[in-house]
Design an enzyme around this catalytic site. Structure first.
Site, PDB file in Angstrom:
ATOM      1  N   GLU A  75      -4.874   2.254  -4.161  1.00 25.77           N
ATOM      2  CA  GLU A  75      -3.417   2.232  -4.124  1.00 25.77           C
ATOM      3  C   GLU A  75      -2.935   1.016  -3.358  1.00 25.77           C
ATOM      4  O   GLU A  75      -1.918   1.035  -2.697  1.00 25.77           O
ATOM      5  CB  GLU A  75      -2.847   3.527  -3.527  1.00 25.77           C
ATOM      6  CG  GLU A  75      -3.770   4.263  -2.573  1.00 25.77           C
ATOM      7  CD  GLU A  75      -3.899   3.592  -1.217  1.00 25.77           C
ATOM      8  OE1 GLU A  75      -4.784   2.694  -1.120  1.00 25.77           O
ATOM      9  OE2 GLU A  75      -3.115   3.914  -0.300  1.00 25.77           O
ATOM     10  N   ASP A 124       0.858  -1.191   0.000  1.00 27.16           N
ATOM     11  CA  ASP A 124       0.000   0.000   0.000  1.00 27.16           C
ATOM     12  C   ASP A 124       0.894   1.241   0.000  1.00 27.16           C
ATOM     13  O   ASP A 124       1.904   1.289   0.707  1.00 27.16           O
ATOM     14  CB  ASP A 124      -0.896  -0.017   1.255  1.00 27.16           C
ATOM     15  CG  ASP A 124      -1.980   1.043   1.199  1.00 27.16           C
ATOM     16  OD1 ASP A 124      -3.152   0.664   0.951  1.00 27.16           O
ATOM     17  OD2 ASP A 124      -1.640   2.235   1.382  1.00 27.16           O
TER      18      ASP A 124
HETATM   19  N1  LIG Z   1      -5.041   9.408  -8.335  1.00 29.64           N
HETATM   20  C1  LIG Z   1      -5.719   8.386  -7.889  1.00 29.64           C
HETATM   21  N2  LIG Z   1      -6.018   8.311  -6.577  1.00 29.64           N
HETATM   22  C2  LIG Z   1      -6.705   7.233  -6.113  1.00 29.64           C
HETATM   23  C3  LIG Z   1      -7.116   6.237  -6.943  1.00 29.64           C
HETATM   24  N3  LIG Z   1      -7.754   5.272  -6.211  1.00 29.64           N
HETATM   25  C4  LIG Z   1      -7.736   5.724  -4.935  1.00 29.64           C
HETATM   26  N4  LIG Z   1      -7.105   6.919  -4.862  1.00 29.64           N
HETATM   27  C5  LIG Z   1      -6.862   7.689  -3.728  1.00 29.64           C
HETATM   28  O1  LIG Z   1      -6.018   7.049  -2.791  1.00 29.64           O
HETATM   29  C6  LIG Z   1      -6.233   7.633  -1.544  1.00 29.64           C
HETATM   30  C7  LIG Z   1      -6.207   6.636  -0.460  1.00 29.64           C
HETATM   31  O2  LIG Z   1      -6.064   7.302   0.754  1.00 29.64           O
HETATM   32  P1  LIG Z   1      -6.150   6.641   2.130  1.00 29.64           P
HETATM   33  O3  LIG Z   1      -6.899   5.336   2.016  1.00 29.64           O
HETATM   34  O4  LIG Z   1      -6.668   7.595   3.051  1.00 29.64           O
HETATM   35  O5  LIG Z   1      -4.692   6.337   2.590  1.00 29.64           O
HETATM   36  P2  LIG Z   1      -3.408   7.158   2.527  1.00 29.64           P
HETATM   37  O6  LIG Z   1      -3.582   8.577   2.296  1.00 29.64           O
HETATM   38  O7  LIG Z   1      -2.551   6.546   1.402  1.00 29.64           O
HETATM   39  O8  LIG Z   1      -2.742   6.928   3.871  1.00 29.64           O
HETATM   40  P3  LIG Z   1      -2.167   5.658   4.396  1.00 29.64           P
HETATM   41  O9  LIG Z   1      -2.563   4.470   3.478  1.00 29.64           O
HETATM   42  O10 LIG Z   1      -2.643   5.475   5.737  1.00 29.64           O
HETATM   43  O11 LIG Z   1      -0.685   5.831   4.333  1.00 29.64           O
HETATM   44  C8  LIG Z   1      -7.514   8.349  -1.642  1.00 29.64           C
HETATM   45  O12 LIG Z   1      -7.283   9.749  -1.620  1.00 29.64           O
HETATM   46  C9  LIG Z   1      -8.095   7.968  -2.977  1.00 29.64           C
HETATM   47  O13 LIG Z   1      -8.851   9.020  -3.601  1.00 29.64           O
HETATM   48  C10 LIG Z   1      -6.795   6.316  -8.333  1.00 29.64           C
HETATM   49  O14 LIG Z   1      -7.118   5.478  -9.131  1.00 29.64           O
HETATM   50  N5  LIG Z   1      -6.113   7.402  -8.760  1.00 29.64           N
END
Ligand SMILES: Nc1nc2c(ncn2[C@@H]2O[C@H](COP(=O)(O)OP(=O)(O)OP(=O)(O)O)[C@@H](O)[C@H]2O)c(=O)[nH]1
Length: 606
Positions: free
Chosen positions: A514, A471
């Protein structure tokens, strides 16, 4: 698809062999006829030579008879003139010695007392003298030629009377002549010549060669068979004594008074004078036999070839029937002209008139160059072809064949397999169903099915299998700070680095925004930890260039877990990996956490 075999050679041989057989038969007939002519000519020539030679021998004998008659005449003159003495008789005998050898002459008076003799006491040694004197006719003039034997050789005792003016017998002249000694003086005999001299009673009185096993004095014609010869006065006679067949010429020679007839027989051994001829006949026969053997050999070869051709034809017909009824499209293509030579029913069904005999094979392909490039570089990839129902994807297999009985030129056997359905499915699977459009990694669905196979394999082969959960750290911030597009780009780069850090057999998948998973085949926890560290470092150490020229760096947290053979599927291991990932996040991120089997975690970090 019906294969027709070439017939030209068979037809040629079919005509040539009977013609050759006729020529051989004609050759044999000509040889036999020629041999017969040669034989007849040889017999005729031999008979002519024999006739001449017999005449020479006859003349020789007649000359000697004349000489002996002259001697008797001289003896009569000596008696009548009173000049008869031993010396005069010795002189008389000496005059004949050169031509007739050691002849002896004796003269007796009417009472058979010796009056004179050419050699002292010879009258006592002359064979059959007493009989010769006793048989002397006292009334009519008599000159007897009596055959006698002298030291195993033939001789003649001539007893002639001498009469006074009143016709009374007053003396008997006896001349002893060794016949065989000088019989053939001055005559050159051909090899194999045999001579016999028979008296009027057909008794043998002289013969040549001397060693011949014929007993002198025997009254035996010595003839087993007799048939006429090629020239009058000659005959073919088989001797009973030596079994030899001879060509014989005969002459009658008159001697004595009253006249008695001796028979002179001269014979050539037929085998001898025909020897050269026989050799040429054997040579001709051997030549004819060789040609005959060749002809028989040729006939056998042709029959064998015919049987083989029939066998090949049956075999070819069988193959042709099999190919004809195959559901797979099959064609024979001319390797030079690239036209269709033969097409089976399946090919015609699939492509229609385009696939008829004589049509260019390249027209069946979606792209004009496909056929030529396929010929040179065979491929396992399906090729689009223009079937009746639309474009079909076919696997094309080519096998080059040399010229054969069916086709004079090189040909290519082409088999087609319609894989359009599979091709379509594969395409769908690879695009919509199984792959993440943003990163190109496998998606969760594909990962799930791959996980089933991996679990089966690990359980079956008792090999370790690890799961890696990844992740991105603080990814929300990236989106929030740089926008969603930059976030996508970071995701793509991280995905590429993730996949590149794994081994070929491992599978990387994007299973959430992600969140990523990896299946590490044949990998225990220690190895998985090494691989996870490699991934973590690769992403951490790769700066990501933004369009503005700035760079940002991204870290990841990773949890890994081992699949247990006792588990039904990968769910447990996946959950343990997620838990380990959560632990990594909790522990400060940018680290790898290993999920212990008993759920107590160990971890490593930057
Ligand atoms: N650009 C982009 N962002 C994505 C996509 N899928 C998910 N996201 C973003 O990934 C982010 C996931 O954030 P969180 O689950 O809060 O986790 P984080 O900010 O990475 O924090 P931690 O995992 O705790 O380190 C969200 O802001 C989603 O909008 C995608 O396909 N493209």
């Amino acid at each position: 698809m019906r294969v027709r075999l070439a017939k030209s050679r068979q037809t040629w041989l079919g005509i040539a062999l009977p013609a050759l057989a006729t020529l051989v038969a004609a050759n044999i007939l000509i040889n036999v006829w020629q041999s017969w002519r040669d034989l007849t000519a040889a017999d005729a020539l031999a008979a002519q030579r024999l006739d001449v030679q017999t005449s020479l021998i006859e003349k020789n004998i007649r000359d000697r008879i004349d000489a002996l008659n002259g001697t008797i005449g001289v003896a009569r003159t000596l008696i009548d003139a009173g000049g008869l003495t031993d010396a005069s008789l010795r002189t008389l005998a000496a005059t004949l010695r050169d031509s007739m050898g050691n002849i002896d002459i004796a003269v007796f008076d009417a009472d058979r007392h010796v009056r004179a003799e050419s050699r002292a006491g010879v009258s006592n040694a002359l064979p059959e003298l007493a009989a010769a004197l006793t048989r002397m006719d006292t009334r009519a003039p008599t000159e007897r030629w009596t055959p006698v034997q002298w030291r195993q050789n033939g001789a003649v005792l001539i007893s002639a009377d001498n009469r006074d003016r009143t016709g009374a017998l007053n003396a008997v002249i006896v001349v002893f002549v060794p016949l065989e000694q000088h019989l053939l003086d001055g005559v050159t005999l051909a090899p194999g010549t045999a001579i016999r001299l028979l008296d009027s009673a057909q008794r043998l009185i002289a013969r040549y060669p001397l060693a011949a096993s014929v007993t002198l004095g025997e009254r035996a014609p010595d003839t087993a068979t007799r048939r006429p010869g090629p020239v009058e006065g000659t005959a073919f006679v088989s001797s009973r004594t030596d079994g030899i067949e001879r060509l014989v010429a005969s002459r009658r020679i008159g001697v004595g008074q009253p006249l008695a007839y001796w028979t002179l027989e001269v014979g050539y051994a037929v085998r001898t004078y025909r020897r050269d001829l026989r050799f040429s006949v054997y040579l001709n026969a051997a030549g004819a036999a060789c040609v005959l053997i060749m002809l028989i050999g040729g006939t056998l070869l042709v029959r064998r070839e015919k049987a083989l051709r029939e066998h090949v034809a049956r075999y070819t017909q069988m193959i042709s029937t099999i190919v004809e009824n195959m559901p797979t499209p099959v064609a024979m293509i001319d390797a030079t002209a690239n036209d269709i030579l033969l097409a089976n029913a399946a090919l015609l069904d699939t492509f229609g008139a385009l696939a008829a005999d004589g049509q260019p094979f390249s027209r069946l392909f979606g792209h004009a160059d496909d056929w030529s490039s396929l010929r040179e570089n065979p491929t396992d990839e399906p090729v689009p072809m223009l079937a009746r129902g639309g474009t079909r994807h076919m696997l094309v297999r080519c096998t080059r064949l040399p010229p054969n009985q069916a086709f004079d030129t090189d040909s290519i056997l082409v088999t087609l397999a319609d894989v359009s359905r599979h091709h379509q499915l594969l395409k769908q699977l690879r695009t919509a169903a199984d792959f993440d459009p943003l990163t190109g990694l496998a998606n969760r669905r594909y990962f799930a099915s791959a996980a089933e196979h991996a679990v089966d394999q690990a359980r079956r082969l008792h090999r370790p299998l690890s799961v890696l959960a990844l992740d991105l750290d603080f990814f929300k911030r990236v989106n929030d700070t740089w926008g969603h597009a930059v976030g996508d780009r970071v995701l793509q780069i991280a995905a590429r680095l993730f996949e590149a850090s794994l081994r070929d057999d491992d599978l990387a998948a994007r299973v959430g925004g992600e969140e990523f998973l990896a299946l590490l085949l044949d990998t225990d926890l220690a190895q998985a930890q090494t691989i996870a560290e490699r991934v973590r470092l690769a992403i951490q150490d790769t700066p990501i260039m933004l369009d503005s020229g700035k760079t940002l760096s991204q870290t990841v947290s990773i949890g890994i877990a081992l699949f247990l053979e006792t588990e039904a599927d990968l769910t447990g291991a996946q959950e343990r990996a997620d838990a380990a990932l959560y632990a990594a996040k909790q522990a400060g991120r940018n680290r790898v956490t290993v999920a212990a089997v008993d759920a107590s975690d160990t971890s490593s970090s930057a």
